[in-house]
Write an enzyme that holds these catalytic residues in place. Sequence first.
Site, PDB file in Angstrom:
ATOM      1  N   CYS A 249       0.868  -1.191   0.000  1.00 32.36           N
ATOM      2  CA  CYS A 249       0.000   0.000   0.000  1.00 32.36           C
ATOM      3  C   CYS A 249       0.901   1.236   0.000  1.00 32.36           C
ATOM      4  CB  CYS A 249      -0.978  -0.017   1.175  1.00 32.36           C
ATOM      5  SG  CYS A 249      -0.177   0.007   2.800  1.00 32.36           S
TER       6      CYS A 249
ATOM      7  N   ASN B 223       2.354   1.478   4.285  1.00 36.98           N
ATOM      8  CA  ASN B 223       2.654   0.204   4.980  1.00 36.98           C
ATOM      9  C   ASN B 223       2.355   0.289   6.480  1.00 36.98           C
ATOM     10  OD1 ASN B 223       5.530  -2.018   5.503  1.00 36.98           O
ATOM     11  ND2 ASN B 223       3.424  -2.548   5.116  1.00 36.98           N
TER      12      ASN B 223
ATOM     13  N   CYS C 231      -1.337   0.846   7.335  1.00 36.02           N
ATOM     14  CA  CYS C 231      -2.787   0.596   7.469  1.00 36.02           C
ATOM     15  C   CYS C 231      -3.223  -0.636   6.688  1.00 36.02           C
ATOM     16  CB  CYS C 231      -3.594   1.815   7.015  1.00 36.02           C
ATOM     17  SG  CYS C 231      -3.289   3.308   7.975  1.00 36.02           S
ATOM     18  N   ARG C 232      -3.341  -0.498   5.365  1.00 38.62           N
ATOM     19  CA  ARG C 232      -3.949  -1.584   4.576  1.00 38.62           C
ATOM     20  C   ARG C 232      -3.066  -2.810   4.418  1.00 38.62           C
ATOM     21  NH1 ARG C 232      -5.088   2.230  -0.366  1.00 38.62           N
ATOM     22  NH2 ARG C 232      -3.205   3.109   0.548  1.00 38.62           N
ATOM     23  N   SER C 233      -1.814  -2.613   4.009  1.00 35.44           N
ATOM     24  CA  SER C 233      -1.007  -3.816   3.730  1.00 35.44           C
ATOM     25  C   SER C 233      -0.616  -4.598   4.992  1.00 35.44           C
ATOM     26  CB  SER C 233       0.207  -3.493   2.845  1.00 35.44           C
ATOM     27  OG  SER C 233       1.072  -2.571   3.454  1.00 35.44           O
TER      28      SER C 233
ATOM     29  N   ASP D  27      -7.997   3.967   0.971  1.00 36.58           N
ATOM     30  CA  ASP D  27      -7.049   4.383   2.003  1.00 36.58           C
ATOM     31  C   ASP D  27      -7.816   4.905   3.218  1.00 36.58           C
ATOM     32  OD1 ASP D  27      -5.123   5.561   3.535  1.00 36.58           O
ATOM     33  OD2 ASP D  27      -4.170   6.645   1.896  1.00 36.58           O
TER      34      ASP D  27
END
Length: 177
Positions: free
Chosen positions: A19, A22, A24-26, A133
């Site tokens: 993401c 690195n 939050c999402r990934s 995001d």
Amino acid sequence: MNDSAPDAAERTTAILFVCLGNICRSPLAEGIFRAVAAERGLDLHLDSAGVGAWHVGSPPDPRAVATARGFGIDISGQRARRICADDLRRFDLIFGMDRSNVAALEKLAPPEALPRIHLFLEYATGRPEEVPDPYYGRDDGFNAVYRMLREASEMLAAKLSERAGSALSSGHASSTT
Ligand code: 4NP
């Protein structure tokens, strides 16, 4: 996020989630997919990285940690790192969370790596959707992201289990048969 991927000859399938930051999402994708893959007994090398360097060395965002914890998944030990050229060589599947992540990966990648770069939800579910995001949004954005990643992880794990099963039944999984 912690280990480096071993070289191709000696390793299991390696999957990298990417993401922007690195944090939050990934990291959520890595943690969720690790849990889902473990439930299915899939032996995989998993990692995550960011396109940007702002948060290198930091743990995941506290909202991501809390969201994962609410579902029994601990991602607090992860540390952010930035994607590097070597990642494009080492990982079998490289998943961007949104189209800008995919575009950044494609820019960095040598031509032979391009077929291994995918939009995560599209690859996993067949729907060409992005993981939004959640960094600047409200806390409930993290729950929405969790649900998307969980569904995609279940579908990806089912796909990989099927592949592993058909490799076994056609004798491709062992060099001794
Ligand atoms: P992520 O979210 O890409 O899901 O980790 C973000 C985290 C940090 C920033 C942007 C997105 N930032 O601009 O610092």
